[in-house]
Write a protein that holds these residues in place. Structure first.
Motif, PDB file in Angstrom:
ATOM      1  N   CYS A   7       0.846  -1.180   0.000  1.00  0.00           N
ATOM      2  CA  CYS A   7       0.000   0.000   0.000  1.00  0.00           C
ATOM      3  C   CYS A   7       0.890   1.241   0.000  1.00  0.00           C
ATOM      4  O   CYS A   7       2.114   1.152   0.047  1.00  0.00           O
ATOM      5  CB  CYS A   7      -0.928  -0.036   1.216  1.00  0.00           C
ATOM      6  SG  CYS A   7      -0.044   0.085   2.790  1.00  0.00           S
ATOM      7  N   HIS A   8       0.282   2.405  -0.011  1.00  0.00           N
ATOM      8  CA  HIS A   8       1.068   3.637  -0.157  1.00  0.00           C
ATOM      9  C   HIS A   8       1.999   3.870   1.018  1.00  0.00           C
ATOM     10  O   HIS A   8       3.154   4.250   0.850  1.00  0.00           O
ATOM     11  CB  HIS A   8       0.126   4.833  -0.325  1.00  0.00           C
ATOM     12  CG  HIS A   8       0.832   6.081  -0.732  1.00  0.00           C
ATOM     13  ND1 HIS A   8       1.191   7.047   0.174  1.00  0.00           N
ATOM     14  CD2 HIS A   8       1.279   6.489  -1.936  1.00  0.00           C
ATOM     15  CE1 HIS A   8       1.822   8.026  -0.476  1.00  0.00           C
ATOM     16  NE2 HIS A   8       1.884   7.700  -1.749  1.00  0.00           N
ATOM     17  N   CYS A   9       1.533   3.618   2.229  1.00  0.00           N
ATOM     18  CA  CYS A   9       2.365   3.880   3.402  1.00  0.00           C
ATOM     19  C   CYS A   9       3.312   2.731   3.710  1.00  0.00           C
ATOM     20  O   CYS A   9       4.215   2.886   4.530  1.00  0.00           O
ATOM     21  CB  CYS A   9       1.494   4.210   4.610  1.00  0.00           C
ATOM     22  SG  CYS A   9       0.650   2.796   5.330  1.00  0.00           S
ATOM     23  N   GLY A  10       3.099   1.576   3.081  1.00  0.00           N
ATOM     24  CA  GLY A  10       4.022   0.456   3.240  1.00  0.00           C
ATOM     25  C   GLY A  10       3.707  -0.471   4.398  1.00  0.00           C
ATOM     26  O   GLY A  10       4.430  -1.436   4.620  1.00  0.00           O
ATOM     27  N   ARG A  11       2.642  -0.205   5.141  1.00  0.00           N
ATOM     28  CA  ARG A  11       2.323  -1.071   6.275  1.00  0.00           C
ATOM     29  C   ARG A  11       1.761  -2.414   5.840  1.00  0.00           C
ATOM     30  O   ARG A  11       1.888  -3.398   6.556  1.00  0.00           O
ATOM     31  CB  ARG A  11       1.352  -0.365   7.222  1.00  0.00           C
ATOM     32  CG  ARG A  11       2.013   0.714   8.067  1.00  0.00           C
ATOM     33  CD  ARG A  11       0.971   1.469   8.873  1.00  0.00           C
ATOM     34  NE  ARG A  11       1.569   2.368   9.837  1.00  0.00           N
ATOM     35  CZ  ARG A  11       2.057   3.572   9.539  1.00  0.00           C
ATOM     36  NH1 ARG A  11       2.018   4.000   8.296  1.00  0.00           N
ATOM     37  NH2 ARG A  11       2.579   4.332  10.470  1.00  0.00           N
ATOM     38  N   CYS A  67      -5.890  -0.725   3.805  1.00  0.00           N
ATOM     39  CA  CYS A  67      -4.963  -0.311   4.848  1.00  0.00           C
ATOM     40  C   CYS A  67      -5.640   0.748   5.714  1.00  0.00           C
ATOM     41  O   CYS A  67      -6.155   1.736   5.188  1.00  0.00           O
ATOM     42  CB  CYS A  67      -3.692   0.247   4.217  1.00  0.00           C
ATOM     43  SG  CYS A  67      -2.598   1.012   5.437  1.00  0.00           S
ATOM     44  N   CYS A  70      -3.319   4.397   5.248  1.00  0.00           N
ATOM     45  CA  CYS A  70      -3.297   5.189   4.004  1.00  0.00           C
ATOM     46  C   CYS A  70      -4.542   4.982   3.160  1.00  0.00           C
ATOM     47  O   CYS A  70      -4.774   5.744   2.219  1.00  0.00           O
ATOM     48  CB  CYS A  70      -2.038   4.911   3.206  1.00  0.00           C
ATOM     49  SG  CYS A  70      -1.973   3.274   2.463  1.00  0.00           S
TER      50      CYS A  70
HETATM   51 ZN   LIG Z   1      -1.025   1.873   4.007  1.00  0.00          ZN
END
Ligand SMILES: [Zn+2]
Length: 110
Positions: A7-11, A67, A70
């Motif tokens: 995802c965008h934030c990487g979590r 997510c 994000c």
């Molecule tokens: Zn995310």
């Protein structure tokens, strides 16, 4: 060696065995808003790490995960019945190029 994504934030991180040969462009009331391009894999071939939140609607057959930080839609998975597949949002995969794969229009408007 599979294809990775996040995802965008990487979590939330995804791994699938290979890049999709085709993806679905669905026109249901949810996909119209979220613009997923969905690729399908057997659940055993998909690895997902990180916390997700499932949105459940309609016939309540699947949870549609995103997510919580994000907001990116990540995947959908069954809530019980075994479909033999799950959906991954191909937009999250590294190197995904919509112009390079077949896009199949799914007509689920409702
Ligand atoms: Zn995310």
């Amino acid at each position: 060696m599979g294809v990775h994504g996040s995802c965008h934030c990487g979590r939330v991180r995804l791994e699938v065995p290979q890049a999709p040969a085709w993806v679905a462009d669905c026109n249901c009331s949810l996909c119209r808003r979220t613009a997923w391009r969905t690729a399908y894999y057997p659940p055993a071939q998909v690895r997902i790490t990180g916390e997700t939140v499932a949105y459940v609607w309609g016939d309540r057959m699947i949870g549609i995960h995103h997510c919580p930080v994000c907001g990116c839609g990540t995947h959908w998975a069954t809530l019980g019945e075994d479909f033999g597949k799950m959906g991954i949002n191909a937009r999250l995969l590294d190197g995904f190029d919509e112009a390079a794969v077949e896009v199949r229009k799914f007509d689920n408007a409702a």
